[in-house]
Enzyme design. Structure first.
Site, PDB file in Angstrom:
ATOM      1  N   PHE A 278      53.628  59.815 -39.002  1.00  0.00           N
ATOM      2  CA  PHE A 278      53.334  59.064 -40.222  1.00  0.00           C
ATOM      3  C   PHE A 278      51.894  59.180 -40.678  1.00  0.00           C
ATOM      4  O   PHE A 278      51.592  58.993 -41.854  1.00  0.00           O
ATOM      5  CB  PHE A 278      53.666  57.577 -40.012  1.00  0.00           C
TER       6      PHE A 278
ATOM      7  N   LYS B  32      61.397  67.665 -40.413  1.00  0.00           N
ATOM      8  CA  LYS B  32      61.838  66.295 -40.207  1.00  0.00           C
ATOM      9  C   LYS B  32      60.586  65.413 -40.252  1.00  0.00           C
ATOM     10  O   LYS B  32      59.932  65.196 -39.244  1.00  0.00           O
ATOM     11  CB  LYS B  32      62.560  66.159 -38.864  1.00  0.00           C
TER      12      LYS B  32
ATOM     13  N   GLU C 268      59.964  58.942 -41.043  1.00  0.00           N
ATOM     14  CA  GLU C 268      60.750  58.114 -41.951  1.00  0.00           C
ATOM     15  C   GLU C 268      59.932  56.967 -42.545  1.00  0.00           C
ATOM     16  O   GLU C 268      60.390  56.268 -43.453  1.00  0.00           O
ATOM     17  CB  GLU C 268      61.990  57.557 -41.232  1.00  0.00           C
TER      18      GLU C 268
ATOM     19  N   SER D  61      53.346  60.865 -30.541  1.00  0.00           N
ATOM     20  CA  SER D  61      52.973  60.120 -29.340  1.00  0.00           C
ATOM     21  C   SER D  61      53.290  60.911 -28.077  1.00  0.00           C
ATOM     22  O   SER D  61      54.069  61.866 -28.086  1.00  0.00           O
ATOM     23  CB  SER D  61      53.712  58.783 -29.302  1.00  0.00           C
TER      24      SER D  61
ATOM     25  N   CYS E 110      44.794  61.037 -34.192  1.00  0.00           N
ATOM     26  CA  CYS E 110      44.676  61.496 -32.818  1.00  0.00           C
ATOM     27  C   CYS E 110      43.273  61.983 -32.493  1.00  0.00           C
ATOM     28  O   CYS E 110      42.946  62.178 -31.324  1.00  0.00           O
ATOM     29  CB  CYS E 110      45.688  62.603 -32.540  1.00  0.00           C
TER      30      CYS E 110
END
Length: 500
Positions: A153, A177, A180, A230, A285
């Site tokens: 995200f 992908k 969401e 993650s 990150c």
């Protein structure tokens, strides 16, 4: 009459497809929790349709001349630049990022597309005559097929643009992908890609959660997977993908340290640490989440606290806002829980943003700048990636202690050191076991012509999963970015080198 909520479509074979799924997730504005769209969890058949369309498109796309593929990217980067501010506004509204931060997100993606335009020279092979008597040997690079990207995200423009332009310009097709939680930006990127002239089927977008990811990981027609996110998910994707004999690159978590030497420019350090630690609400990150003060620099703690306290969260279009809200209430609660754990464990909370509020937005996912001292290495706030605007301060006596501290940390994504000594800088970059090293640079993110490379638990797999020579599969890469100062004056010169 209330405005109808947008239903985010899938992109399959060049067309926008309304999902037949009976499972939909709200996409909300992180500043006020208002629903701005609904995104589906794609059905198994829809995922199959996407992969099948990409597989069919690959058969013709792989034979398209490399110059034509590069010209597609030239048109695409021009459209991205023309729509830069529009993309940034959309991104800011669904992520909560400030407009300036969102513009940076888009621009770093544009830089990758520019890099993709150079694919002809980047993909040339090698030849050697007479490797044996009258026998010549040559190597060529060829596309793999349907590549898959699973993106997080926190950078909904930059990270998809890390992936699908490079894969497609090399002759592959791609299934994306995206997260969401902010799917609108990737869908707009795809619309501009089609406008640039991309043939139907080159890029597919499917939305969903774990089931969609697992289907893509196990699919017989997806030979390469790229992921950013993650640690837990990265480990799952790497294990599952490689169990199915795929090439996988999985960029995972981080606990990035900044080392401050006594000979560093104090003003440069204090200015850098504020943005590097709490910028983007700490949701990146490459954020500096630990500052390691060496020797007498521990006397700078008060001034560092004051600098962090001046950074104010706010909504995306507030020019005074230093950063925006966390992505969702669950992320906020996790950060608040870790802050409380730090307090309970005995760390000193010099600056506490737990109860921060922004006027007019009482339901936003706000956490103010937070800073801890007296932290020990066994505390959860040091052991875990907080992914919020929280800075941990540790103190050591020597450079060697700082290096040992960082090398013992389970993560190895990025690190930086502030010093005016070339000898210290060289020792640090040579001995530190971290993938990306900044010298007088707070966030050492390399440009796209260099590897983005974490070590240890920050990265799993093959940095060249889209098809480089196999000899590189067995090497570590370290990228060093340096910014030098002379007599406490910023020279304005960055130097980046790649060590292999």
């Amino acid at each position: 009459m209330s405005e109808q909520i947008q239903k985010v479509p899938l992109l399959i074979n060049g067309g926008l497809v309304q999902s037949a799924s009976d499972q939909w997730i709200d996409v909300t504005n992180p500043a006020d929790q208002q629903v701005i769209a609904e995104v589906p969890l794609a059905t198994s058949q829809e995922v199959e349709d996407a992969v099948s369309a990409a597989k069919v498109a690959f058969e013709s796309w792989k034979d398209v001349p490399v110059g034509e593929r590069a010209r597609l990217m030239l048109r695409y980067q021009a459209l991205l630049k023309e729509n830069h501010d529009e993309l940034a506004s959309l991104l800011a509204k669904e992520t909560g990022k400030t407009f300036a931060d969102a513009k940076g997100d888009v621009w770093r993606g544009i830089e990758v597309v520019e890099h993709a335009c150079n694919i002809a020279s980047l993909s040339m092979g090698e030849i050697l005559e007479n490797v044996a008597n009258k026998i010549d040997c040559y190597s060529i690079t060829q596309p793999l097929g349907v590549c898959v990207g699973i993106t997080p995200f926190n950078f909904p423009a930059m990270i998809p643009l890390w992936m699908f332009p490079m894969a497609i310009v090399c002759g592959n097709t791609f299934v994306l992908k995206p997260s969401e939680q902010d799917p609108l930006t990737p869908m707009r990127l795809a619309a501009l890609f089609k406008e640039a002239g991309a043939p139907d089927g080159l890029l597919q977008i499917v939305h969903g959660g774990k089931d969609v990811v697992n289907q893509l990981l196990a699919h017989k027609d997806t030979p390469a997977i790229s992921f950013v996110g993650s640690v837990a998910v990265g480990e799952h994707i790497y294990r599952t993908g490689t169990d199915h004999l795929k090439r996988v690159q999985a960029f995972a978590g981080a606990k990035n340290h900044m080392v401050v030497m006594p000979d560093a420019s104090k003003n440069q350090v204090i200015n850098a640490i504020a943005g590097a630690s709490v910028g983007a609400a700490g949701q990146r990150c490459m954020a500096i989440s630990v500052v390691v003060l060496v020797g007498e620099t521990k006397q700078w703690v008060g001034e560092m606290r004051d600098a962090l306290a001046k950074v104010k969260p706010g909504v995306w279009d507030d020019p005074e806002a230093g950063y925006g809200p966390l992505i969702n209430p669950q992320a906020k609660q996790r950060v608040l829980s870790l802050i409380q754990e730090g307090k309970d464990a005995g760390a000193t909370c010099l600056l506490d943003g737990s109860d921060y509020e922004v006027a007019g937005y009482p339901d936003g996912n706000w956490v103010g700048p937070t800073m801890f001292t007296d932290v020990t290495r066994d505390m959860s706030i040091y052991q875990q990636e907080i992914f919020g605007p929280v800075l941990i301060v540790l103190e050591v006596d020597t450079l060697e202690q700082a290096i040992n501290l960082i090398n013992e940390n389970p993560y190895g994504n990025g690190t930086s050191i502030y010093t005016s000594s070339g000898a210290v800088a060289r020792k640090y970059q040579h001995e530190i076991k971290v993938g990306q090293v900044g010298i007088n640079v707070p966030v050492p993110v390399p440009l796209p012509m260099f590897s983005f490379t974490g070590w240890r638990k920050s990265f799993y797999g093959d940095q060249h999963a889209y098809g480089k020579q196999a000899v590189k599969f067995y090497t570590e890469t370290k990228t060093i970015t340096a910014r030098w100062f002379e007599d406490d004056i910023d020279t304005g010169v960055n130097t980046t080198i790649e060590l292999k």
